[in-house]
Design an enzyme around this catalytic site. Sequence first.
Site, PDB file in Angstrom:
ATOM      1  N   ASN A   1      -7.558  -5.722  14.821  1.00 19.78           N
ATOM      2  CA  ASN A   1      -7.839  -4.698  13.810  1.00 19.78           C
ATOM      3  C   ASN A   1      -9.334  -4.386  13.882  1.00 19.78           C
ATOM      4  OD1 ASN A   1      -5.201  -5.093  13.075  1.00 19.78           O
ATOM      5  ND2 ASN A   1      -5.624  -5.936  11.050  1.00 19.78           N
TER       6      ASN A   1
ATOM      7  N   TYR B   1     -12.496  -1.660  13.077  1.00 20.42           N
ATOM      8  CA  TYR B   1     -12.927  -0.474  12.332  1.00 20.42           C
ATOM      9  C   TYR B   1     -14.344  -0.028  12.676  1.00 20.42           C
ATOM     10  CZ  TYR B   1      -8.772  -0.669   9.493  1.00 20.42           C
ATOM     11  OH  TYR B   1      -7.468  -0.636   9.092  1.00 20.42           O
TER      12      TYR B   1
ATOM     13  N   HIS C   1      -1.788  -5.477 -12.841  1.00 18.20           N
ATOM     14  CA  HIS C   1      -1.246  -5.209 -14.175  1.00 18.20           C
ATOM     15  C   HIS C   1      -2.128  -5.880 -15.231  1.00 18.20           C
ATOM     16  CE1 HIS C   1       3.071  -4.371 -12.520  1.00 18.20           C
ATOM     17  NE2 HIS C   1       2.217  -3.403 -12.273  1.00 18.20           N
TER      18      HIS C   1
ATOM     19  N   ASP D   1       2.109   0.427  -7.957  1.00 16.36           N
ATOM     20  CA  ASP D   1       3.442   0.476  -8.579  1.00 16.36           C
ATOM     21  C   ASP D   1       4.345   1.529  -7.931  1.00 16.36           C
ATOM     22  OD1 ASP D   1       2.679  -1.486 -10.310  1.00 16.36           O
ATOM     23  OD2 ASP D   1       2.821  -0.267 -12.142  1.00 16.36           O
TER      24      ASP D   1
ATOM     25  N   ASN E   1      -1.324 -10.921   8.611  1.00 19.89           N
ATOM     26  CA  ASN E   1      -2.393  -9.954   8.792  1.00 19.89           C
ATOM     27  C   ASN E   1      -3.703 -10.507   8.239  1.00 19.89           C
ATOM     28  OD1 ASN E   1      -3.354  -7.136   9.355  1.00 19.89           O
ATOM     29  ND2 ASN E   1      -3.840  -7.241   7.165  1.00 19.89           N
ATOM     30  N   GLU E   2      -4.702 -10.562   9.088  1.00 13.69           N
ATOM     31  CA  GLU E   2      -6.087 -10.833   8.674  1.00 13.69           C
ATOM     32  C   GLU E   2      -6.265 -11.993   7.699  1.00 13.69           C
ATOM     33  OE1 GLU E   2      -7.561  -7.199   7.065  1.00 13.69           O
ATOM     34  OE2 GLU E   2      -7.484  -6.151   8.981  1.00 13.69           O
TER      35      GLU E   2
ATOM     36  N   HIS F   1       1.454  -9.287   4.774  1.00 15.82           N
ATOM     37  CA  HIS F   1       0.255  -8.451   4.651  1.00 15.82           C
ATOM     38  C   HIS F   1      -0.228  -8.505   3.188  1.00 15.82           C
ATOM     39  CE1 HIS F   1      -1.961  -4.851   6.589  1.00 15.82           C
ATOM     40  NE2 HIS F   1      -2.554  -5.055   5.422  1.00 15.82           N
TER      41      HIS F   1
ATOM     42  N   GLU G   1      -4.802  -1.992  14.223  1.00 17.20           N
ATOM     43  CA  GLU G   1      -5.385  -1.104  13.206  1.00 17.20           C
ATOM     44  C   GLU G   1      -6.684  -0.530  13.748  1.00 17.20           C
ATOM     45  OE1 GLU G   1      -6.002  -2.647   9.191  1.00 17.20           O
ATOM     46  OE2 GLU G   1      -4.117  -3.736   9.307  1.00 17.20           O
TER      47      GLU G   1
ATOM     48  N   ARG H   1       3.927   0.330  12.965  1.00 15.42           N
ATOM     49  CA  ARG H   1       3.652  -1.000  12.418  1.00 15.42           C
ATOM     50  C   ARG H   1       3.779  -0.936  10.895  1.00 15.42           C
ATOM     51  NH1 ARG H   1      -1.948  -4.099  11.296  1.00 15.42           N
ATOM     52  NH2 ARG H   1      -0.952  -5.993  10.527  1.00 15.42           N
TER      53      ARG H   1
ATOM     54  N   GLN I   1       0.801  -1.220   0.000  1.00 15.09           N
ATOM     55  CA  GLN I   1       0.000   0.000   0.000  1.00 15.09           C
ATOM     56  C   GLN I   1       0.836   1.274   0.000  1.00 15.09           C
ATOM     57  OE1 GLN I   1      -2.638  -1.834   3.269  1.00 15.09           O
ATOM     58  NE2 GLN I   1      -4.045  -0.502   2.182  1.00 15.09           N
TER      59      GLN I   1
END
Length: 500
Positions: free
Chosen positions: A325, A327, A59, A72, A186-187, A142, A397, A97, A39
């Site tokens: 995590n 939200y 891509h 990218d 992660n997750e 991740h 998170e 993190r 990310q």
Amino acid sequence: MYFKCAVVLTILIHGAWSATEQLKFPETFMFGAASAAYQIEGAWNVSDKSLSIWDKLLHDRPELVVDHTNGDVACDSYHLWRRDIEMLQELGLNMYRFSISWPRLLPTGFSNYVSEDGKNYYNNLIDGLLEKGIQPLVTIYHFDLPQSLQDLGGWANPLITDWFADYANVVFSLYGDRVKYWVTINEPMGLCDGGYGQFSAPYFNDTYVGQNLCNKNTMIAHAKAYRIYDELYRDKYHGKLSLSTLFFWFKPVEPEDQEVTDLTIDLWAGRYTHPIFSKEGGWPRKLEQLLNENAKKQGYHYRLPPFTPEEIELVRGTYDYYALNHYTTRLVRRAKPREKAGSWFFDGSPELNVIFDKDPRWRTTGIDWFAFYSEGLREQLHWLNTTYDIKEIVITENGIPTLDDGLVDILRLDYYKEYLEQILLAINDGINVTGYAAWTLMDNFEWMSGYFSKFGLYAVDFTHPNRTRTPKESARYYSQVTRTRMVHPVVDETELNYVK
Ligand code: BGC
């Protein structure tokens, strides 16, 4: 100036300071921010890095992302990591993190060859953080699997449990002397239910078989990495390991919906929490039975691949803390007769025949999966604390997605204030929450939402070659919290301009 307006506004909205006015986060509390390699790093083909499943997918199929973008270049943190550290300092953070890119460190996917440039990149980042008193909390995986391993079956192939353990071993051997907090994976839900449910790479439609093989393999892979750490590194390095779980909080619409709510919690999070954190280990029993009944009706033997007794023992207890995590929250109810169950995973579950609602009183943003209910986090912390024998919880998170709201992101400021307040209350209730990572340090590549959905404390100019980063109001607020350890910092004029 903006900050002053924001503070005044928050006081007006929320009236007098609440009961948390005098409460302070403990001296040792880790205030952090979180990110993930794909990310933010960019540099997708720099040096000997190989393709990840995200490079390949986006891509080949740019149309899958709302704005047809990809990672990218992203925030170009591969080149701009010094500026990232500077921002962490501006925020007054003592924890960061980030994740390691498997194809950057091990371009073949295997431990036969370690990239010098990959190795140095993370060495420099870790050393740079430590020099500034910021402790790294490192995620080993991740979502960015080397494409070469995907070609061999990826997370559906049980051999990945050894490939991952080898990779983790390399990571521990290189960085274990300086990293004291680890997240192995992660997750699993994001990578398995997402990856085999056409939400994310590798973008397969295989929710009955592939998804569940992946679920089991993530549990075993995590456990093997944990056991390696125990055997080879724990005595010298004394680090702490966990696996991070994406965990919306769920509440029943009516008291009679409690049973399906419990099943929903098990489906959403119990699949990754029960095998590791419960006393008996293995899949959550009731959920396993129900899913297997569904599977049998369709002619399959099972949904969740059974664990052998040895595997249950391998996985059980492989944690040193809980990595949460969080939200948002949902209300759960059974679908009425002839009503269609909500679609997995934001609206309900056809497996459980349930619908997830949002309370209309909860604040929302332009992003449809999101709703703002801060009390949910405290309720969830209590649930975790009473359900499992957990000595320590780190919130790895927590954040709010918005459409582009510029630098005056009052809703994000409020979100952090109210969620941090609930954490402070939970700590005051006696729950050992030791750290918090805001998602996310800066606007970044938000998977299928591209650069359209914003989560950052800092805005990034994605049209500028320097990917200029600018603090938002939420960043100014968070820096006040870290400095005072209070959620209602008493604002002093000299502190207003701390973040330039
Ligand atoms: C993931 C992040 C993602 C965030 C917001 C989390 O589930 O770990 O990679 O950006 O959610 O959607």
